[in-house]
Design an enzyme around this catalytic site. Sequence first.
Site, PDB file in Angstrom:
ATOM      1  N   ARG A 118       0.788  -1.242   0.000  1.00 26.11           N
ATOM      2  CA  ARG A 118       0.000   0.000   0.000  1.00 26.11           C
ATOM      3  C   ARG A 118       0.814   1.282   0.000  1.00 26.11           C
ATOM      4  NH1 ARG A 118      -4.128  -2.790   4.200  1.00 26.11           N
ATOM      5  NH2 ARG A 118      -5.652  -3.561   2.682  1.00 26.11           N
ATOM      6  N   ASP A 133     -10.179   1.800  -8.548  1.00 24.06           N
ATOM      7  CA  ASP A 133      -9.057   1.068  -9.118  1.00 24.06           C
ATOM      8  C   ASP A 133      -7.976   0.884  -8.054  1.00 24.06           C
ATOM      9  OD1 ASP A 133      -7.467   0.230 -11.643  1.00 24.06           O
ATOM     10  OD2 ASP A 133      -6.156   1.744 -10.758  1.00 24.06           O
ATOM     11  N   GLU A 138     -11.705  -2.557  -6.295  1.00 19.52           N
ATOM     12  CA  GLU A 138     -10.952  -3.552  -7.051  1.00 19.52           C
ATOM     13  C   GLU A 138      -9.844  -4.107  -6.174  1.00 19.52           C
ATOM     14  OE1 GLU A 138      -8.034  -4.688 -10.519  1.00 19.52           O
ATOM     15  OE2 GLU A 138      -7.749  -3.047  -9.150  1.00 19.52           O
ATOM     16  N   ARG A 147     -15.880   2.818  -9.609  1.00 17.45           N
ATOM     17  CA  ARG A 147     -14.995   1.670  -9.415  1.00 17.45           C
ATOM     18  C   ARG A 147     -13.732   2.244  -8.810  1.00 17.45           C
ATOM     19  NH1 ARG A 147     -10.249  -0.148 -12.378  1.00 17.45           N
ATOM     20  NH2 ARG A 147      -9.924  -2.375 -12.122  1.00 17.45           N
TER      21      ARG A 147
END
Length: 424
Positions: A114, A153, A184, A151
Amino acid sequence: PPNEHVVVTQPMRPWWERYQPVSYKLHSRGGTEAEFKDMVTRCKNVGVRVYVDSVVNHMAGLGRQGSGSGGTSFNSDNFDFPGVPFRREHFNSRDKCPSHDGNINNYGDPNNVRNCFLVGLTDLDQSQEYVRTKIAEFYNHCIDVGVAGFRIDAAKHMWPGDIKAIQDKTKDLPEGGRPFFYHEVIDQNDGAIKVGEYTPLGYVTEFRYCQKIAEGIRNFGMLHGVYDPGWGMTDSAHAFVFVDNHDNQRGHGGGGNLITHKHPRDYKMAVAFTLAYNYGFTRVMSSYYFQSSDQGPPHNGDYSAKDVTINADGSCGNGWVCEHRWNPIGNMVAFRNAVAGTGVDNWRNENEEVSFSRGQKGFFAMAKSGHMDRTLHTGLPAGEYCELVSDCKKKITVDGSGNAHIVIDNSAEPVIAFIVGGPT
Ligand code: LM2
Ligand code: CA
């Protein structure tokens, strides 16, 4: 992604240039903000809502500089994105990333996944109030234009708490209610990040379904296990499911031995089953034909996308596949809507055939050989039903005890479906 992005010329104009943001201006290779707004408005006027693919984990990749698709200057090596603006201090610094070269290289460590750079893409620090605000402003601008959701990503590469803070800054839709969010997250039981970390935030992509449905179509006997909680798959109320996506249909993003439009007969069965079954929130893919995995959409001389033309038989021209127009796919959407909220009953799965009812609302059958001829219990009220996939060319009669003679033959699609309250 509708926002401004890099223009890549080596290779020449790959599809993936859109995953390298330059600014949040709505000016992409797909068109200008005015053109985007016009599309969203026309869709909304006929009951089709649009969600955008939002790329907010990162900006453009290191080594890239110049002008974006909307003409805004940028320089990734200097972390300079004046169109937002983002500067060096808004990106994750090396001290937060435990990898030796700054790139993600250890999927067992959430800090690595991350806080480091995904394939060299400059990684934003969403823990900062300023960064969260800029992303939320982008989302709110999309909502002003008529968009209904997002969405997210590369959600796997952002901290769930940071995503929550951004969602909380995003306004309600003008017609009321929260925007639709899905995340996602590629979780194939192969790393430290689990889909369950994101379910409090909305739907989460369930990539294991792509593998499960491919196995199930190759061997119908496996279809009963397409939702396998024992394998870590998330519950139906949070799973975002699909047979393939823009990455894995071309070997990117967790690729694998999947079914795509390149095998139309299998693909139709896979999507029809997915829409008929009661697992998750479904997404239907619509593609363009391609030879190489970098190749962008069919384009004009200036690399703008070619129009989608419609042939006399309803299929698409100009290089567009338009899977969503294939009868066993497009016509099954009515089925899914009609049976929403019901369970699966009268399940039968033998000899590479599968059939089941959904509550007292719909019945579905599929035969791998393309041939089936038997009387089955449908659980539906007596009457004559129009078969959806054949556009009503076939009729099915359910008798007083709920039985019907089901015929699938090789002259048509290997799938039949009918619903209470359907066309007559
Ligand atoms: C995604 N989900 O998490 C998208 O679904 C996926 O399509 C994106 O990758 C990815 N995350 C980043 O948004 C695609 C494509 C990559 C491509 C990136 C950035 O699959 O191949 O990477 O977009 O355009 C490309 C080059 C890669 C290069 C990178 C940075 O293929 O070799 O890495 O750009 O310049 C040095
Ligand atoms: Ca990140």
